[in-house]
Design an enzyme around this catalytic site. Structure first.
Site, PDB file in Angstrom:
ATOM      1  N   ASP A   1       4.373   0.787  12.352  1.00 26.03           N
ATOM      2  CA  ASP A   1       3.201   0.134  11.753  1.00 26.03           C
ATOM      3  C   ASP A   1       3.059  -1.328  12.171  1.00 26.03           C
ATOM      4  OD1 ASP A   1       2.447   2.437  10.509  1.00 26.03           O
ATOM      5  OD2 ASP A   1       3.226   1.887   8.530  1.00 26.03           O
TER       6      ASP A   1
ATOM      7  N   ARG B   1       0.294  14.652  13.565  1.00 30.81           N
ATOM      8  CA  ARG B   1       0.806  14.467  12.206  1.00 30.81           C
ATOM      9  C   ARG B   1       0.821  15.741  11.351  1.00 30.81           C
ATOM     10  NH1 ARG B   1      -1.471   8.832   9.986  1.00 30.81           N
ATOM     11  NH2 ARG B   1       0.414   8.906   8.730  1.00 30.81           N
ATOM     12  N   PRO B   2       1.641  16.701  11.745  1.00 30.93           N
ATOM     13  CA  PRO B   2       1.750  17.931  10.944  1.00 30.93           C
ATOM     14  C   PRO B   2       2.427  17.672   9.591  1.00 30.93           C
ATOM     15  CG  PRO B   2       3.395  17.918  12.691  1.00 30.93           C
ATOM     16  CD  PRO B   2       2.541  16.700  12.909  1.00 30.93           C
ATOM     17  N   ILE B   3       2.327  18.658   8.669  1.00 26.62           N
ATOM     18  CA  ILE B   3       3.022  18.529   7.372  1.00 26.62           C
ATOM     19  C   ILE B   3       3.995  19.695   7.153  1.00 26.62           C
ATOM     20  CG2 ILE B   3       1.282  17.109   6.203  1.00 26.62           C
ATOM     21  CD1 ILE B   3       0.385  19.788   4.793  1.00 26.62           C
TER      22      ILE B   3
ATOM     23  N   LYS C   1       0.841  -1.210   0.000  1.00 28.27           N
ATOM     24  CA  LYS C   1       0.000   0.000   0.000  1.00 28.27           C
ATOM     25  C   LYS C   1       0.873   1.256   0.000  1.00 28.27           C
ATOM     26  CE  LYS C   1      -1.839   1.529   4.063  1.00 28.27           C
ATOM     27  NZ  LYS C   1      -1.524   2.926   4.429  1.00 28.27           N
ATOM     28  N   ASN C   2       1.819   1.305   0.937  1.00 23.33           N
ATOM     29  CA  ASN C   2       2.568   2.554   1.106  1.00 23.33           C
ATOM     30  C   ASN C   2       3.640   2.770   0.036  1.00 23.33           C
ATOM     31  OD1 ASN C   2       0.957   3.175   3.226  1.00 23.33           O
ATOM     32  ND2 ASN C   2       2.449   2.680   4.826  1.00 23.33           N
TER      33      ASN C   2
ATOM     34  N   ILE D   1       7.349   7.162  17.417  1.00 25.56           N
ATOM     35  CA  ILE D   1       7.021   7.880  16.183  1.00 25.56           C
ATOM     36  C   ILE D   1       5.726   8.696  16.330  1.00 25.56           C
ATOM     37  CG2 ILE D   1       6.631   7.680  13.680  1.00 25.56           C
ATOM     38  CD1 ILE D   1       9.414   6.726  14.483  1.00 25.56           C
TER      39      ILE D   1
ATOM     40  N   GLN E   1       7.130  19.892   7.440  1.00 26.06           N
ATOM     41  CA  GLN E   1       8.363  19.557   6.708  1.00 26.06           C
ATOM     42  C   GLN E   1       8.122  19.535   5.190  1.00 26.06           C
ATOM     43  OE1 GLN E   1      11.401  19.281   8.388  1.00 26.06           O
ATOM     44  NE2 GLN E   1      10.039  20.031  10.002  1.00 26.06           N
TER      45      GLN E   1
ATOM     46  N   CYS F   1      -5.093  12.858  13.391  1.00 22.23           N
ATOM     47  CA  CYS F   1      -5.817  11.605  13.179  1.00 22.23           C
ATOM     48  C   CYS F   1      -5.686  10.758  14.427  1.00 22.23           C
ATOM     49  CB  CYS F   1      -5.311  10.880  11.944  1.00 22.23           C
ATOM     50  SG  CYS F   1      -3.735  10.079  12.197  1.00 22.23           S
TER      51      CYS F   1
ATOM     52  N   ARG G   1      -8.737  -0.564   4.520  1.00 22.61           N
ATOM     53  CA  ARG G   1      -7.866   0.472   3.957  1.00 22.61           C
ATOM     54  C   ARG G   1      -6.507  -0.104   3.593  1.00 22.61           C
ATOM     55  NH1 ARG G   1      -6.902   5.320   7.564  1.00 22.61           N
ATOM     56  NH2 ARG G   1      -5.593   5.649   5.762  1.00 22.61           N
TER      57      ARG G   1
ATOM     58  N   ARG H   1      -4.980  10.600   4.790  1.00 27.05           N
ATOM     59  CA  ARG H   1      -3.944  11.623   4.919  1.00 27.05           C
ATOM     60  C   ARG H   1      -2.920  11.570   3.793  1.00 27.05           C
ATOM     61  NH1 ARG H   1      -2.773  14.096   9.330  1.00 27.05           N
ATOM     62  NH2 ARG H   1      -0.648  14.134   8.536  1.00 27.05           N
TER      63      ARG H   1
HETATM   64  N1  EPU Z   1       6.187  14.805  11.134  1.00 31.30           N
HETATM   65  C1  EPU Z   1       6.301  16.146  11.417  1.00 31.30           C
HETATM   66  N2  EPU Z   1       6.216  17.046  10.392  1.00 31.30           N
HETATM   67  C2  EPU Z   1       6.032  16.672   9.113  1.00 31.30           C
HETATM   68  C3  EPU Z   1       5.920  15.306   8.809  1.00 31.30           C
HETATM   69  C4  EPU Z   1       6.010  14.381   9.846  1.00 31.30           C
HETATM   70  O1  EPU Z   1       6.465  16.515  12.579  1.00 31.30           O
HETATM   71  O2  EPU Z   1       5.964  17.548   8.231  1.00 31.30           O
HETATM   72  C5  EPU Z   1       6.284  13.803  12.204  1.00 31.30           C
HETATM   73  C6  EPU Z   1       5.020  12.979  12.381  1.00 31.30           C
HETATM   74  O3  EPU Z   1       4.041  13.639  13.166  1.00 31.30           O
HETATM   75  C7  EPU Z   1       5.559  11.719  13.028  1.00 31.30           C
HETATM   76  C8  EPU Z   1       6.936  11.564  12.368  1.00 31.30           C
HETATM   77  O4  EPU Z   1       7.255  12.838  11.828  1.00 31.30           O
HETATM   78  O5  EPU Z   1       5.720  11.924  14.395  1.00 31.30           O
HETATM   79  C9  EPU Z   1       7.019  10.541  11.250  1.00 31.30           C
HETATM   80  O6  EPU Z   1       5.910  10.688  10.384  1.00 31.30           O
HETATM   81  P1  EPU Z   1       5.986  10.444   8.813  1.00 31.30           P
HETATM   82  O7  EPU Z   1       5.850  11.734   8.104  1.00 31.30           O
HETATM   83  O8  EPU Z   1       7.166   9.594   8.493  1.00 31.30           O
HETATM   84  O9  EPU Z   1       4.646   9.599   8.563  1.00 31.30           O
HETATM   85  P2  EPU Z   1       3.786   9.650   7.249  1.00 31.30           P
HETATM   86  O10 EPU Z   1       4.664   9.872   6.095  1.00 31.30           O
HETATM   87  O11 EPU Z   1       2.606  10.520   7.455  1.00 31.30           O
HETATM   88  C10 EPU Z   1       4.055   7.099   6.680  1.00 31.30           C
HETATM   89  C11 EPU Z   1       3.134   5.938   6.465  1.00 31.30           C
HETATM   90  C12 EPU Z   1       2.504   5.547   7.794  1.00 31.30           C
HETATM   91  C13 EPU Z   1       3.636   5.192   8.776  1.00 31.30           C
HETATM   92  C14 EPU Z   1       4.624   6.353   8.916  1.00 31.30           C
HETATM   93  C15 EPU Z   1       5.828   6.048   9.767  1.00 31.30           C
HETATM   94  C16 EPU Z   1       2.387   6.218   4.186  1.00 31.30           C
HETATM   95  C17 EPU Z   1       1.297   6.549   3.251  1.00 31.30           C
HETATM   96  N3  EPU Z   1       2.117   6.303   5.495  1.00 31.30           N
HETATM   97  O12 EPU Z   1       3.243   8.150   7.199  1.00 31.30           O
HETATM   98  O13 EPU Z   1       1.708   4.398   7.555  1.00 31.30           O
HETATM   99  O14 EPU Z   1       3.103   4.897  10.041  1.00 31.30           O
HETATM  100  O15 EPU Z   1       5.086   6.741   7.593  1.00 31.30           O
HETATM  101  O16 EPU Z   1       6.521   4.965   9.249  1.00 31.30           O
HETATM  102  O17 EPU Z   1       3.478   5.858   3.757  1.00 31.30           O
HETATM  103  C18 EPU Z   1      -0.082   2.903   7.892  1.00 31.30           C
HETATM  104  O18 EPU Z   1       0.194   2.369   6.805  1.00 31.30           O
HETATM  105  O19 EPU Z   1      -0.893   2.378   8.722  1.00 31.30           O
HETATM  106  C19 EPU Z   1       0.553   4.171   8.268  1.00 31.30           C
HETATM  107  C20 EPU Z   1       0.057   4.969   9.215  1.00 31.30           C
END
Ligand code: EPU
Length: 418
Positions: A304, A121-123, A22-23, A326, A125, A116, A396, A92
């Site tokens: 995960d 989970r901010p964006i 999926k990811n 995480i 970055q 969520c 999902r 997301r």
């Molecule tokens: N974070 C920030 N700022 C940002 C982005 C992330 O502070 O701009 C923080 C997050 O809040 C978290 C950490 O950085 O504490 C890591 O988050 P990351 O961005 O790596 O997570 P993601 O990209 O949103 C992906 C997977 C998730 C998986 C995480 C961690 C996808 C589509 N999703 O999410 O998968 O848990 O990486 O490995 O690739 C799942 O499949 O069930 C799932 C939640």
């Protein structure tokens, strides 16, 4: 709403096939937005999240076709570079369209994903990186609006490794002018898979899998055929079904190299793991040994899989210490596991799991995808019947989980809801 009913106690045995990841699929399909032409993806799992992204791309004007496990995306015409709230709120990962859209169309309007079940989970970055590439970012009415006539290569240092953040900026930088260097990148196998897909489309990306990724921008990309890698999270969840039932399962199509840390924990729990070219076999003891673990970015133990390993440890011989680093709110399964007789105490980011000799089936409800999987696992071991509600979470991210588990001897069935 559908639910899943499990009558526990069966020792799982047999062979099962792993689905596509999926990811890995989500960013690769988003990358098709960078291209005028029809890209094809092979081995795409049939999952709600993939359908949601398909709808999102369709909303923008792309043509999506699916035949079995083959999906094609033709984004020759993008009429509406926008990801509306209605779709982003259900997934997301929709934020993955931001980078490709601004790179290809010069503008993007994407609903801000809110918090969520597993954390805020901010964006930030993703946005900081796009700004460094020369995009103007405005936040208004719950949307991010990004604009740039053409992105320019830059050096970007992530504050922390983010998976989709790394992927978004890799995609954006493929069409930027000049060289982009991304530092402190996430190193997950899905990022390497995205690099392979982008390079097949004519991009010049290298370094994925390490901390530093460099992208030499090109004026345009072309359509490509992409093969999706196996889903390491699904693979390990299926192995965990053997671990919790004292079973013996062989997985076909799994890649052991993506699962080093997670397989090491299975061995520590007393399981025998045999790795061959295209398969992985687990022979599990009657009860697992207690195991301490801490989640970490790849190559550490994946967040995960935290809920699934915790489910196995609820019946381990002894006490285990689980630390989640995480996401700040990823112990939501604990309350439900406790309702099945598990003995788990939480203190902040740490959970202490004291193994019990038996779990008892109960109606339970999950709050997210991986938590749902952990409840299914617990149900496989529990005495009596467990009903897992809110199966849409499972749908999902797990393709045909109940069919796969019943093919190795689980007594599990889906109960159609009203
Ligand atoms: N974070 C920030 N700022 C940002 C982005 C992330 O502070 O701009 C923080 C997050 O809040 C978290 C950490 O950085 O504490 C890591 O988050 P990351 O961005 O790596 O997570 P993601 O990209 O949103 C992906 C997977 C998730 C998986 C995480 C961690 C996808 C589509 N999703 O999410 O998968 O848990 O990486 O490995 O690739 C799942 O499949 O069930 C799932 C939640």
């Amino acid at each position: 709403m559908d639910s899943i009913e499990i009558t526990g106690g069966a020792r799982l045995q047999g062979e099962v096939q792993v689905s596509g990841s999926k990811n890995a699929t989500l960013p690769q399909i988003a990358a098709a937005l960078l291209v005028s032409g029809r890209s094809t993806f092979h081995g795409v799992p049939d999952l709600a999240d993939i359908r949601t992204l398909g709808r999102l791309l369709g909303h923008m004007g792309a043509k999506i076709e699916r035949q079995g496990a083959e999906l094609s995306v033709d984004a020759s015409l993008i009429t509406e570079p926008e990801a509306p709230y209605e779709l982003v709120k259900t997934m997301r990962a929709s934020v993955l369209v931001l980078g490709p859209l601004v790179a290809r169309c010069g503008r993007a309007r994407v609903s801000m994903p809110g918090g969520c079940a597993i954390g805020a989970r901010p964006i930030d970055q993703h946005l900081k990186g796009l700004e460094a590439l020369g995009a103007t970012i405005d936040l208004a009415h719950g949307y991010v609006e990004a604009r740039a006539s053409r992105l320019r290569g830059a050096k970007i240092l992530f504050d922390l490794p983010t998976v989709t953040g790394t992927e978004n900026l890799m995609m954006a930088a493929t069409l930027a002018e000049g060289l982009t260097v991304l530092e402190n990148c996430a190193r997950e196998p899905e990022i390497l898979a995205l690099q392979d897909a982008l390079n097949a489309m004519g991009a010049k990306v290298q370094g994925a899998g390490s901390n530093t990724i460099t992208i030499d921008g090109v004026p345009s990309l072309h359509a490509a055929a992409v093969k999706v890698i196996p889903d390491r999270i699904e693979a390990w969840t299926l192995l965990a079904a053997a671990l919790i039932t004292g079973g013996d399962i062989t997985l076909r199509g799994a890649r052991a190299q993506d699962l080093d840390a997670a397989l090491a924990k299975m061995r520590e729990a007393g399981a025998r793991i045999t790795i061959s070219a295209d398969s992985l076999r687990i022979e599990a003891p009657e009860r697992p040994e207690a195991v301490d673990f801490i989640t970490a970015p790849f190559p550490g133990f994946p967040t995960d899989l935290q809920a699934q390993l915790m489910a196995c440890l609820t019946v381990a011989k002894g006490a285990s210490r689980v630390v989640e680093t995480i996401f700040e709110n990823r112990f939501m399964h604990v309350q439900e596991l406790s309702r099945m007789g598990a003995d788990v105490a939480i203190d902040g980011h740490t959970a202490i799991v004291r193994g019990v000799t038996r779990l008892s089936g109960a109606p339970v409800m999950a709050t997210d995808l991986r938590a749902s999987a952990s409840l299914v696992l617990a149900g496989l071991r529990a005495e009596g019947t467990t009903t897992v509600h809110r199966v849409y979470h499972l749908d999902r991210g797990y393709e045909g989980l109940e069919q796969k588990l019943s093919s190795v001897g689980a007594r599990i069935r889906r109960v159609k809801g009203a």
